[in-house]
Design an enzyme around this catalytic site. Structure first.
Site, PDB file in Angstrom:
ATOM      1  N   HIS B  27       0.834  -1.194   0.000  1.00  0.00           N
ATOM      2  CA  HIS B  27       0.000   0.000   0.000  1.00  0.00           C
ATOM      3  C   HIS B  27       0.876   1.255   0.000  1.00  0.00           C
ATOM      4  O   HIS B  27       1.203   1.787   1.062  1.00  0.00           O
ATOM      5  CB  HIS B  27      -0.902  -0.006   1.238  1.00  0.00           C
ATOM      6  CG  HIS B  27      -1.806  -1.198   1.311  1.00  0.00           C
ATOM      7  ND1 HIS B  27      -1.374  -2.455   1.677  1.00  0.00           N
ATOM      8  CD2 HIS B  27      -3.136  -1.329   1.055  1.00  0.00           C
ATOM      9  CE1 HIS B  27      -2.390  -3.310   1.638  1.00  0.00           C
ATOM     10  NE2 HIS B  27      -3.461  -2.669   1.264  1.00  0.00           N
ATOM     11  N   HIS B 258      -3.859   3.010  -3.549  1.00  0.00           N
ATOM     12  CA  HIS B 258      -4.139   2.511  -2.209  1.00  0.00           C
ATOM     13  C   HIS B 258      -3.461   1.182  -1.925  1.00  0.00           C
ATOM     14  O   HIS B 258      -2.704   1.056  -0.958  1.00  0.00           O
ATOM     15  CB  HIS B 258      -5.646   2.372  -1.972  1.00  0.00           C
ATOM     16  CG  HIS B 258      -5.947   1.734  -0.650  1.00  0.00           C
ATOM     17  ND1 HIS B 258      -6.093   2.452   0.512  1.00  0.00           N
ATOM     18  CD2 HIS B 258      -6.073   0.431  -0.293  1.00  0.00           C
ATOM     19  CE1 HIS B 258      -6.294   1.628   1.516  1.00  0.00           C
ATOM     20  NE2 HIS B 258      -6.294   0.393   1.059  1.00  0.00           N
ATOM     21  N   SER B 376     -23.231  -8.439  37.040  1.00  0.00           N
ATOM     22  CA  SER B 376     -23.435  -9.777  36.484  1.00  0.00           C
ATOM     23  C   SER B 376     -22.118 -10.505  36.250  1.00  0.00           C
ATOM     24  O   SER B 376     -22.038 -11.715  36.394  1.00  0.00           O
ATOM     25  CB  SER B 376     -24.188  -9.684  35.153  1.00  0.00           C
ATOM     26  OG  SER B 376     -25.443  -9.089  35.328  1.00  0.00           O
ATOM     27  N   GLU B 403     -18.309  -3.579  24.123  1.00  0.00           N
ATOM     28  CA  GLU B 403     -17.539  -4.805  24.309  1.00  0.00           C
ATOM     29  C   GLU B 403     -16.247  -4.799  23.489  1.00  0.00           C
ATOM     30  O   GLU B 403     -15.166  -5.127  23.990  1.00  0.00           O
ATOM     31  CB  GLU B 403     -18.369  -6.030  23.928  1.00  0.00           C
ATOM     32  CG  GLU B 403     -19.626  -6.246  24.783  1.00  0.00           C
ATOM     33  CD  GLU B 403     -20.826  -5.439  24.319  1.00  0.00           C
ATOM     34  OE1 GLU B 403     -20.730  -4.743  23.277  1.00  0.00           O
ATOM     35  OE2 GLU B 403     -21.878  -5.484  24.997  1.00  0.00           O
ATOM     36  N   PHE B 429     -21.311 -12.598  24.108  1.00  0.00           N
ATOM     37  CA  PHE B 429     -20.838 -11.371  23.477  1.00  0.00           C
ATOM     38  C   PHE B 429     -19.327 -11.373  23.267  1.00  0.00           C
ATOM     39  O   PHE B 429     -18.756 -10.372  22.824  1.00  0.00           O
ATOM     40  CB  PHE B 429     -21.321 -10.144  24.245  1.00  0.00           C
ATOM     41  CG  PHE B 429     -22.824 -10.050  24.296  1.00  0.00           C
ATOM     42  CD1 PHE B 429     -23.576 -10.273  23.151  1.00  0.00           C
ATOM     43  CD2 PHE B 429     -23.495  -9.793  25.480  1.00  0.00           C
ATOM     44  CE1 PHE B 429     -24.964 -10.230  23.183  1.00  0.00           C
ATOM     45  CE2 PHE B 429     -24.876  -9.743  25.522  1.00  0.00           C
ATOM     46  CZ  PHE B 429     -25.620  -9.965  24.371  1.00  0.00           C
ATOM     47  N   HIS B 465     -28.746 -14.962  24.077  1.00  0.00           N
ATOM     48  CA  HIS B 465     -27.779 -14.732  25.150  1.00  0.00           C
ATOM     49  C   HIS B 465     -27.088 -16.011  25.621  1.00  0.00           C
ATOM     50  O   HIS B 465     -26.280 -15.962  26.539  1.00  0.00           O
ATOM     51  CB  HIS B 465     -28.481 -14.061  26.342  1.00  0.00           C
ATOM     52  CG  HIS B 465     -28.765 -12.602  26.129  1.00  0.00           C
ATOM     53  ND1 HIS B 465     -29.500 -12.133  25.061  1.00  0.00           N
ATOM     54  CD2 HIS B 465     -28.401 -11.490  26.841  1.00  0.00           C
ATOM     55  CE1 HIS B 465     -29.579 -10.809  25.133  1.00  0.00           C
ATOM     56  NE2 HIS B 465     -28.923 -10.404  26.197  1.00  0.00           N
TER      57      HIS B 465
END
Lengths: 658, 658
Positions: B27, B258, B376, B403, B429, B465
């Site tokens: 690049h 690029h 939690s 997250e 997650f 979940h």
């Protein structure tokens, strides 16, 4: 309206706190806080008809803040949908009830998208709004003329994907998209001030959105904001200033109402505060009547739409697309004939583009795109013009450098119906999309992921760009069909299978580098069985070499070396694990018989290949990160050559384990 | 300065285009476009000393637009770092050269972070700036007083994670963070106008950033902007308006520069345009001298800092933390003694909090946090106060609903050194964090992920979940240690192993639900071997039951049932696959001997368990999405009870396969 909006809204509050209390788990604060705004939306603005939840021209509504699921369950019940019944609501969060912890589109009509993983509902709404404008451009106002609405919380807005979704919607000027922001200033950890200082309206305006604020508990204020949102040509963020848990006198406005039952005492206190005398799960008759009247608003509108549809010359094609039925292929069939006649040595990403030329000619419902890697993913075919704010009829989306936003938008497009979205990025960046890929699978959405540069064959860009664990880790996502075709023919076959699957997502793993065409006979779709014998052993069979994608070529070269030594080797190409696992045992055993050494070759993790090789087979793979160098040097360095593999097989055969 | 900045900058341009040309891949556009701004930064602003690349108080510089890697390789070489040598630059993107396609911190000192996956470098810079302010608060200006700089492109800014990183930095008022935005309006697909219409400065201001613009090819303009950025108390975005590929007369300003070599003709034309007569990889002596003078600016500053360090009473502790050496544990040891004496039936997330109470007492370098799931994830211990803009000495970060941003920030904190970050979210997650988890592993960063609610044991929140494929898919990431402890003792052991590992990340999978403590003897760290025999068979051994986490309890109950029928069953607990796979064969065979039925139990995908059970063993798991219901109902529904498992084992034994 026969009943006061507040009374209607309080029915949502009562159902929400009672259902959460009965389950002793759930999120009462959000439905209680947004009950007023949602009541105005569902009784005065939203276009829908509970008698026909799938009415093609209904407004789409997405509860992006999916934890507030009792809001949508209440609304569906109260407005007169067949489900959920009161019984089902009373069994909220219990096995068998369609009222799951988070809304699930596969459990309830009227739930347009499965939400809960924050930020994704909003981004799916963007995809729905894209589909709506595209279909409007194709079929006209008579058939397609609806809005997309969403309710999102602070969490949805703080997630990274929100930036991608907002940027895409603003750029595409999706004025039919209106998002109600439940601005209650509370997250699980406490005040939003713990973690953010953002001027959210300013950020939205910076991306071309219209923002309007209202008091989320003042009905006239809500109406003024919704009116303004509907009339503004930009996508709108409606800043609903609310109090979480409104109505619970001691807990409202605090994170205590967010994710836990209020407790019997507080529920009793809220009943007093709301002047709500009914028993749990009992709605006073005048209130239920008010809701049902509101739910009936759409019947006439739908009847008029049905009349327009009946008279519309495009009716057949419109219904075919909306119902997700494919037309018969002609160009696709010609294309496969052509491959048989003129074998192509191309990268499978290029083979994908070639297949797409035929597919896009046959299927006007495909909408392609890429997260800023169009020329690398080979996702754009010649005839595709861009889908832009100036021309929504285009069939190619420049998603920008928004992998996750692209994937979620594609989910929304597929859920809207009428289009089949496919989109590309590098396979290594499937990690960026992964939460949305999982939701494609959970939601049974026909989304096709075009993931190129699928191994160290990517070469010089190095380990940050080289997938190692990706193909395998994607194979584990339930209900996702992962394909890694070996040549131009398999690529076309895998595309055919992906398109034919109306009820779930597919993901194609494609090479950067050229591969020879290994099949030249016109045949049935052999990829449909997941794996097949590409070439049987010539000498007595002692080995089965099982490979995928670019390594099938290596398997052929390895088998040649073995056969030259008198060792018979079957070559099995396995473009799809899940399809192979679905075959009957006789077929599977025929390909992978007992008592023969099974060798897998795949330029990725060896993790998982024991399923087919057993513990005594050989697994040729890569269990470390790659390196930056030309692809040939990497395949040599990491042992993916016949010269390096054949001796290992001979040694294994001689070790006498088999 | 003895040489004109433009001449210095042109050395970067020449090296970049020549190296890309020699590799015939790479690049060139970004380094050529940003050469002027980077020259001013590295010759007049950045604090560093090539003679001591790891100088603790150096400024940190992150090339977030990692594809422009020739920029940093040029800068390191020109300013006098030992590596890369010119030979190494000439072998850019070849096997063995430390000049990889994208910058790799494990290949070159002076490369502070491995970048390329867009957006993450920027977010890691935020983490570095957090670590700097925290250590400054602890050790004072004399020892810690530096800036964090980054260069980011349009891609970095368009990625979702940018929103999270910007929000976090703005909220924490990280004024020492300055990001140069290579505003060249070009992406791979073409003009940024194809995909975005955002007013980027407005968005940054909305999150509490200072924004200043400059002409990226006017040195005085650049200096003015950098001066303003350094003096402003907010984090700064420096909008460098540049022309991609500046100096390539026919291709500059276009996406053609690029991601591909310019080609010999255009390189020749650029040499003419830049009046650059030297051969490839040859820098004129006056220019190299100018660069080396600039590179020598830091020597005196470092000498003064060394003198301050020598005199500082906190020197020992500061060096211990910066070098990543752990202190001896006392509270941790007491805690384990206490568990042996008083067994605890708690969720492993709670056990993790209990272990952390002892760890955080012993290790002042830990900084905990959660992506808005503090209560939690059980990540906050009593004595931890928040790390805020008002008090950077705090040891707990409210990351917000970010997250991915959290994970990338933790990478930056770990790479900065002096702190050990740990952070939590729900295991499902981990998908949102996955691209950063992969970079933790690739970069050898000591980051500890606390992933709770690790199975259908999560219960009512339902399939969105509930992790199914997550534990297994994380085990495949090379160099990541994944732990799934079975009780409070194993949880403490896994924490000990994670902390002790200075050169890589660990990830703990922890339950929501309570588990009995299965070990009450004070012993060596049995989790260190990855798996161990928790209880040997009483009757003649015919089965080995292998389980992880919450299913070890189920394995015990199942074994009890089998033993009651006279079937001997070993119980093996396996908190870590990678640690077990690293044991010698004798140990592995002793636990999992040939000729015995091996049964795995894990409340997740069965995919991969063939590695230990072989094809004839039994794999108890979940190969579909879960459902919304109380945890006990789900374990029953999906067959994770001794009553359902024991008969399957008996049937397998009776089938005679073994």
């Amino acid at each position: 309206m026969s009943a006061e909006p507040r009374l209607l809204a309080n029915a949502i509050r009562a159902l929400s706190m009672d259902a959460v209390q009965a389950a002793n788990s759930g999120h009462p604060g959000m439905p209680m806080g947004m009950a007023d705004a949602a009541t105005i939306l569902f009784t005065e603005y939203l276009k829908y008809d509970p008698a026909d939840p799938k009415w093609h021209d209904r407004d789409r509504f997405v509860l992006s803040a999916g934890h507030g699921s009792m809001l949508i369950y209440s609304l569906l019940h109260l407005t007169g949908y067949a489900h959920p019944t009161m019984e089902e609501i009373a069994h909220f969060r219990k096995l068998g009830s369609p009222c799951a912890g988070h809304p699930e589109n596969f459990m309830l009509e009227g739930v347009e998208a499965t939400t809960g993983p924050l930020g994704q509902g909003f981004a799916m709404a963007v995809g729905m709004a894209i589909a709506e404008r595209h279909l409007n451009a194709v079929f006209g106002d008579d058939l397609v003329d609806h809005h997309t609405w969403a309710i999102a919380g602070d969490g949805c807005l703080m997630e990274g994907i929100n930036h991608e979704a907002v940027g895409l919607a603003g750029h595409l000027k999706l004025g039919r998209l209106n998002v109600l922001w439940d601005n209650n200033k509370i997250t699980i950890d406490g005040s939003t001030a713990l973690s953010t200082s953002e001027d959210i309206p300013a950020r939205y305006r910076a991306s071309g959105w219209h923002v309007v604020s209202c008091d989320g508990h003042d009905f006239d204020s809500i109406r003024r904001a919704l009116d303004e949102a509907v009339s503004d040509p930009r996508p709108s963020l409606i800043d609903c200033q609310t109090i979480i848990g409104w109505g619970a006198p001691n807990k409202q406005g605090t994170s205590a109402t967010h994710g836990a039952a209020l407790g019997n005492d507080e529920v009793a206190a809220a009943r007093k505060q709301l002047v709500w005398d009914s028993e749990p799960f009992d709605i006073p008759e005048p209130i239920i009547r008010g809701w049902r009247e509101a739910g009936g608003r759409g019947a006439q509108v739908r009847a008029e739409w049905n009349a327009r549809l009946a008279a519309n010359p495009q009716r057949g094609e419109f219904e075919r697309r909306m119902e997700g039925r494919l037309p018969d292929g002609t160009a696709r069939s010609d294309y496969l004939d052509g491959l048989a006649a003129n074998p192509q040595k191309v990268a499978t990403r290029k083979a994908s583009e070639m297949a797409l030329e035929a597919i896009n000619a046959d299927l006007p419902e495909t909408i392609g795109g890429s997260a800023d890697l169009t020329g690398s993913n080979n996702t754009k075919t010649k005839s595709q013009t861009p889908l832009t704010a100036d021309d929504y009829s285009g069939r190619y989306l420049y998603y920008g450098i928004r992998e996750f936003g692209m994937a979620a938008a594609m989910n929304g497009m597929a859920l809207h119906g009428g289009v089949i979205p496919y989109g590309g990025t590098f396979l290594v960046f499937s990690d960026y999309c992964r939460p949305a890929i999982r939701l494609s699978a959970l939601q049974n959405a026909r989304v096709i992921y075009v993931m190129t540069h699928d191994s160290i064959g990517l070469g010089e860009d190095g380990p940050t760009h080289q997938p190692v664990e990706h193909v395998m880790s994607l194979r584990m996502i339930p209900n996702l069909d992962v394909y890694r075709p070996a040549d131009a023919v398999e690529t076309a076959e895998c595309w055919e299978l992906a398109l034919a699957r109306a009820d779930g997502p597919s993901l194609l793993c494609l090479t950067r580098q050229n591969l020879p065409q290994l099949r030249t006979e016109r045949s049935a779709n052999l990829s449909a069985r997941g794996a097949y014998r590409l070439r049987p052993a010539k000498a007595d069979r002692r080995v089965v070499i099982l490979a995928t994608g670019s390594e099938v070529e290596t398997a052929v070269a390895t088998a040649d070396k073995l056969e030259a030594q008198g060792i018979g080797a079957d070559i099995v190409s396995m473009p799809s694990w899940s399809a192979f696992d679905a075959q009957d045992e006789a077929y599977r055993r025929d390909l992978l018989p007992d008592g023969v050494l099974v060798v897998s070759i795949e330029a990725g993790t060896t993790f998982g290949w024991e399923r087919y090789t057993g513990l005594k087979g050989l697994r040729i793979g890569l269990d470390r990160f790659g390196a930056s160098a030309p692809a040939e040097d990497l395949f040599e360095r990491f042992g993916f050559t016949a010269d390096k593999i054949a001796p290992q097989i001979v040694a294994a055969l001689n070790s006498g384990d088999k």
